[in-house]
Design a protein around this motif. Structure first.
Motif, short mmCIF file in Angstrom:
data_model
loop_
_atom_site.label_atom_id
_atom_site.label_comp_id
_atom_site.label_asym_id
_atom_site.label_seq_id
_atom_site.Cartn_x
_atom_site.Cartn_y
_atom_site.Cartn_z
N THR A 145 1.13 -0.87 0.15
CA THR A 145 -0.20 -0.12 0.30
C THR A 145 0.75 1.46 0.35
OG1 THR A 145 -0.27 0.22 2.13
CG2 THR A 145 -1.48 -1.50 1.54
N ALA A 146 0.20 2.22 -0.33
CA ALA A 146 1.10 3.88 -0.07
C ALA A 146 0.09 5.09 0.95
CB ALA A 146 0.54 4.39 -1.40
N ALA A 147 0.77 5.25 1.04
CA ALA A 147 0.50 6.50 2.77
C ALA A 147 1.13 6.78 3.28
CB ALA A 147 -0.40 5.35 3.64
N PHE A 148 1.00 8.18 3.95
CA PHE A 148 1.72 8.73 5.19
C PHE A 148 3.01 9.50 4.34
CE2 PHE A 148 0.76 5.30 7.67
CZ PHE A 148 -0.46 5.92 8.34
N HIS A 149 2.35 10.11 2.65
CA HIS A 149 3.65 10.88 2.46
C HIS A 149 3.49 12.25 2.86
CE1 HIS A 149 1.92 7.35 -0.48
NE2 HIS A 149 3.05 7.54 -0.59
N HIS A 150 2.25 13.03 2.86
CA HIS A 150 2.34 14.05 3.34
C HIS A 150 1.97 14.86 4.79
CE1 HIS A 150 -0.85 12.87 -0.52
NE2 HIS A 150 1.07 14.05 -0.74
N ASP A 165 -2.77 17.62 12.21
CA ASP A 165 -4.13 18.00 11.76
C ASP A 165 -3.96 18.11 10.12
OD1 ASP A 165 -7.13 18.82 11.41
OD2 ASP A 165 -6.30 21.03 11.12
N THR A 166 -4.72 16.83 9.65
CA THR A 166 -4.15 16.02 8.40
C THR A 166 -4.91 14.97 8.25
OG1 THR A 166 -2.24 16.12 6.38
CG2 THR A 166 -1.73 14.51 8.73
N ASP A 167 -4.85 14.99 6.61
CA ASP A 167 -5.47 13.77 6.43
C ASP A 167 -4.64 12.41 5.63
OD1 ASP A 167 -8.32 13.71 6.95
OD2 ASP A 167 -8.46 14.78 4.87
N VAL A 168 -4.15 12.07 5.88
CA VAL A 168 -3.49 10.49 5.01
C VAL A 168 -4.41 9.75 4.17
CG1 VAL A 168 -2.13 8.81 5.59
CG2 VAL A 168 -2.78 9.88 7.07
N MET A 169 -3.73 9.67 2.92
CA MET A 169 -4.37 9.22 1.68
C MET A 169 -3.41 8.13 1.16
SD MET A 169 -4.21 12.70 -0.80
CE MET A 169 -5.21 12.16 -2.48
N VAL A 170 -4.58 7.06 1.43
CA VAL A 170 -4.00 5.43 1.29
C VAL A 170 -4.50 4.83 -0.03
CG1 VAL A 170 -4.75 3.22 2.43
CG2 VAL A 170 -4.36 5.28 4.05
N LEU A 171 -3.48 4.45 -0.01
CA LEU A 171 -3.63 3.31 -1.29
C LEU A 171 -3.26 2.32 -1.93
CD1 LEU A 171 -2.15 6.35 -2.22
CD2 LEU A 171 -3.00 6.23 -4.68
N GLY A 172 -4.17 1.48 -2.78
CA GLY A 172 -3.83 -0.23 -2.53
C GLY A 172 -4.40 -0.76 -3.62
N GLU A 173 -4.75 -1.87 -3.71
CA GLU A 173 -4.76 -2.89 -4.55
C GLU A 173 -6.11 -3.61 -4.16
OE1 GLU A 173 -5.08 -2.40 -7.67
OE2 GLU A 173 -2.87 -0.77 -7.96
N GLU A 174 -5.70 -3.50 -2.41
CA GLU A 174 -6.41 -4.41 -1.59
C GLU A 174 -7.56 -3.95 -0.46
OE1 GLU A 174 -5.65 -8.06 1.37
OE2 GLU A 174 -4.10 -7.80 -0.08
N GLY A 224 -0.11 20.34 5.74
CA GLY A 224 -0.61 18.75 5.45
C GLY A 224 -2.08 19.14 4.37
N LEU A 225 -2.48 17.93 4.70
CA LEU A 225 -4.32 18.68 3.21
C LEU A 225 -5.26 17.62 4.28
CD1 LEU A 225 -2.23 16.06 0.53
CD2 LEU A 225 -3.18 18.48 0.48
N ARG A 226 -6.14 17.62 3.57
CA ARG A 226 -7.89 17.76 3.76
C ARG A 226 -8.50 17.70 3.14
NH1 ARG A 226 -7.79 15.61 9.30
NH2 ARG A 226 -7.77 16.35 10.93
N VAL A 227 -9.34 16.29 2.96
CA VAL A 227 -10.18 15.83 1.59
C VAL A 227 -11.39 16.54 2.83
CG1 VAL A 227 -10.79 13.83 0.51
CG2 VAL A 227 -7.97 14.17 0.91
N THR A 228 -12.27 17.45 1.96
CA THR A 228 -13.61 18.02 2.21
C THR A 228 -14.57 16.94 1.55
OG1 THR A 228 -13.22 18.88 0.03
CG2 THR A 228 -12.90 20.42 1.89
#
Length: 230
Positions: A145-150, A165-174, A224-228
């Motif tokens: 997976t991919a995460a914790f970049h920002h 104060d941030t969101d963590v974008m998580v990517l992956g196939e499963e 950091g980032l926030r997803v609205t």
């Protein structure tokens, strides 16, 4: 170690990850050390890994909170989830050497391939497309997976900062693997884990760090980032 359930979860329900052992490869560096600190403060069992076991043990002793230190191979073997926070130039060699130890494990790649020149930071494009895709190619038996970049390493290591104060974008196939990583992110006060697509979309997530570095330099911040609307 705790067995990881491969069942999927509905979007609003994430698994209990409190008993999982989290290893951090590159745990003596700023980003890895900061993540180890925050997860340990949240009650997670954490092992920090390094090529030099003595260095890892010394760093773990400084952190306290039950954090253990070990060489990279031991860290990979004894962890349920392994965060990769090594420098980009050592990414491929580190993962290649640990292919056997990482088999079957959830691997969370948070490496950002960046270059720097007089104009600042800029994104590099690995042959595989991204650091996460390189990890998946090198670790065919792992759940990458991919995460914790920002995340700001400065904020992560600053114990006077109670919430990140941030969101963590998580990517992956499963789905089951990304749910676990989202849940781990959510253990850290102030953070949320947000599913952000498959690994083929990891390059733009990794490369966005170059933009955040520019923001931080201009505004003297730790952005950091926030997803609205989620």
């Amino acid at each position: 170690m705790t067995s990881l359930d491969s069942a999927t979860n509905p979007a609003h329900e994430l698994p209990d990850v409190s008993q999982l052992v989290v290893g951090v490869l590159g745990g003596t560096g700023d980003q890895g050390r900061g993540l180890a600190l925050r997860l340990a403060k949240a009650g997670q069992q954490v092992i920090i890994g390094s090529r030099d076991a003595a260095r890892a043990e010394a760093s773990a002793a400084e952190l306290g909170l039950g954090v253990r230190g070990a060489d990279n191979a031991t860290t990979a073997r004894e962890s349920d989830v392994v965060i990769v926070a090594v420098p980009w130039d050592g990414h491929a060699s580190t993962l290649t050497a640990l292919r056997e130890e990482l088999a079957g494990k959830i691997v969370v790649d948070c490496v950002n391939p960046l270059g720097f020149d007089k104009q600042g930071a800029y994104a590099l494009k690995p042959e595989e497309g991204s650091a996460a895709q390189q990890a998946a190619a090198l670790l065919p038996d792992s759940r990458v997976t991919a995460a914790f970049h920002h995340l700001s390493a400065v904020l992560l290591q600053d114990e006077s900062v109670e919430q990140i104060d941030t969101d963590v974008m998580v990517l992956g196939e499963e789905r089951a693997a990304t749910d676990i990583v989202q849940a781990l992110a959510g253990r850290i006060p102030g953070m949320r884990g947000i599913f952000a697509g498959r690994l083929r979309n990891a390059h733009q997530v990794e490369s966005l760090v170059a933009n955040l570095i520019s923001v931080n330099r201009r505004y003297k911040a730790h952005a950091g980032l926030r997803v609205t609307d989620v």
